[in-house]
Design an enzyme around this catalytic site. Sequence first.
Site, mmCIF file in Angstrom:
data_model
loop_
_atom_site.group_PDB
_atom_site.id
_atom_site.type_symbol
_atom_site.label_atom_id
_atom_site.label_comp_id
_atom_site.label_asym_id
_atom_site.label_seq_id
_atom_site.Cartn_x
_atom_site.Cartn_y
_atom_site.Cartn_z
ATOM 1 N N ASN A 71 46.840 39.612 36.801
ATOM 2 C CA ASN A 71 47.328 38.621 37.763
ATOM 3 C C ASN A 71 46.395 37.412 37.739
ATOM 4 O O ASN A 71 45.253 37.500 38.164
ATOM 5 C CB ASN A 71 47.354 39.283 39.157
ATOM 6 C CG ASN A 71 47.674 38.314 40.271
ATOM 7 O OD1 ASN A 71 48.177 37.207 40.026
ATOM 8 N ND2 ASN A 71 47.387 38.710 41.504
ATOM 9 N N LYS A 120 46.708 34.660 39.449
ATOM 10 C CA LYS A 120 46.684 33.929 40.733
ATOM 11 C C LYS A 120 46.849 32.435 40.479
ATOM 12 O O LYS A 120 47.684 32.060 39.669
ATOM 13 C CB LYS A 120 45.399 34.253 41.496
ATOM 14 C CG LYS A 120 45.144 35.758 41.547
ATOM 15 C CD LYS A 120 44.004 36.146 42.428
ATOM 16 C CE LYS A 120 43.841 37.661 42.368
ATOM 17 N NZ LYS A 120 42.923 38.178 43.355
ATOM 18 N N HIS A 177 51.778 40.993 47.457
ATOM 19 C CA HIS A 177 50.330 40.905 47.222
ATOM 20 C C HIS A 177 49.625 40.527 48.537
ATOM 21 O O HIS A 177 50.142 39.708 49.306
ATOM 22 C CB HIS A 177 50.030 39.870 46.135
ATOM 23 C CG HIS A 177 48.612 39.955 45.643
ATOM 24 N ND1 HIS A 177 47.558 39.427 46.332
ATOM 25 C CD2 HIS A 177 48.076 40.549 44.548
ATOM 26 C CE1 HIS A 177 46.437 39.680 45.679
ATOM 27 N NE2 HIS A 177 46.723 40.358 44.592
ATOM 28 N N GLU A 214 47.235 38.619 49.169
ATOM 29 C CA GLU A 214 46.960 37.190 49.369
ATOM 30 C C GLU A 214 48.193 36.473 49.909
ATOM 31 O O GLU A 214 48.082 35.532 50.699
ATOM 32 C CB GLU A 214 46.457 36.570 48.051
ATOM 33 C CG GLU A 214 45.017 36.990 47.779
ATOM 34 C CD GLU A 214 44.611 36.991 46.318
ATOM 35 O OE1 GLU A 214 45.315 36.403 45.490
ATOM 36 O OE2 GLU A 214 43.562 37.602 46.024
ATOM 37 N N GLU A 256 46.295 48.428 46.223
ATOM 38 C CA GLU A 256 45.200 47.460 46.149
ATOM 39 C C GLU A 256 44.507 47.338 47.510
ATOM 40 O O GLU A 256 44.942 46.543 48.364
ATOM 41 C CB GLU A 256 45.743 46.084 45.761
ATOM 42 C CG GLU A 256 46.417 46.041 44.416
ATOM 43 C CD GLU A 256 46.322 44.664 43.802
ATOM 44 O OE1 GLU A 256 45.736 44.541 42.726
ATOM 45 O OE2 GLU A 256 46.796 43.698 44.420
ATOM 46 N N GLY A 259 38.517 41.368 44.375
ATOM 47 C CA GLY A 259 37.585 40.279 44.097
ATOM 48 C C GLY A 259 36.200 40.465 44.689
ATOM 49 O O GLY A 259 35.421 39.513 44.765
ATOM 50 N N SER A 289 38.986 44.950 41.806
ATOM 51 C CA SER A 289 37.718 44.952 41.061
ATOM 52 C C SER A 289 37.724 45.873 39.841
ATOM 53 O O SER A 289 36.707 46.480 39.509
ATOM 54 C CB SER A 289 36.552 45.289 41.991
ATOM 55 O OG SER A 289 36.412 44.280 42.977
HETATM 56 C C1 PEP Z 1 44.334 41.381 42.569
HETATM 57 O O1 PEP Z 1 44.231 40.422 43.311
HETATM 58 O O2 PEP Z 1 45.470 41.831 42.296
HETATM 59 C C2 PEP Z 1 43.114 41.978 42.040
HETATM 60 C C3 PEP Z 1 43.164 43.245 41.732
HETATM 61 O O3 PEP Z 1 41.991 41.188 41.915
HETATM 62 P P1 PEP Z 1 40.547 41.598 41.320
HETATM 63 O O4 PEP Z 1 40.785 42.416 40.081
HETATM 64 O O5 PEP Z 1 39.884 40.294 41.030
HETATM 65 O O6 PEP Z 1 39.865 42.391 42.376
#
Ligand code: PEP
Length: 233
Positions: A6, A8, A86, A88, A155, A161, A191
């Site tokens: 992803n 973003k 998601h 966000e 998630e 992040g 992460s």
């Molecule tokens: C995400 O936002 O879907 C995600 C998993 O981000 P990160 O791998 O940077 O934690």
Amino acid sequence: LIVAGNFKTFKTRKGTREYLEELEKLVSDSKSEVVVFPPATAIQDRIEKVEIGTQNLYPTKNGAFTGEIGLEQIEEFGIKTVLLGHSERRDILNESEDLIAQKFRFYSKEKLRIVFCVGENLEIRESGEDEVFKFLQNQLININLDYENFVIAYEPIWAIGTGFTPTLEQIETIAKKLKELTGKDVLYGGSVKPENVADILSQKSVSGVLVGGASLKADQFAKIVKIADEVSK
Ligand code: PEP
């Protein structure tokens, strides 16, 4: 196994094209399913191995919805996978459960593959596993679990992040419960990086990963794909 990236709000159209050219070379013989979600301005036709998905869609074919894109805009590129729910979008863009459910309904009717994200915040995680699962169940309450073409991405918000991840046992416990509840494949996101992906994918109930930060460099993302290939399931 599914390995999804992803982007973003990172990368331009040109940058995405260059990335995909590099990634194609590195993962062309992979047995994993590789999907990349670029920003809407950079969605493009699939080159070969790597599938292109979209990070979000408004529940419409077209119409007066300023700033949004709908089915017509992605059909042009043969896009068949959409990321919905998601954290966000839920937390920063204030997307409501109701709007997410409308999106799910619309795009399941259109037979798109849906990667549906769920995840708890730190406060809920700290209240214990039962509370976490209750919360995740609620995020799925308005979703038709009988729809065949969707997968869950678990998630935890506090892992996105941040460099923090749940323990492997915690990941497996939740993935197993989500799999039992929905009958769908469960991806883990939060992460994920080359250093931890083998352990995460080795968990019995985990069928793939959704990767944010570590998907932004093609060589690093390809490393994750290669490791996924080596995890035999
Ligand atoms: C995400 O936002 O879907 C995600 C998993 O981000 P990160 O791998 O940077 O934690």
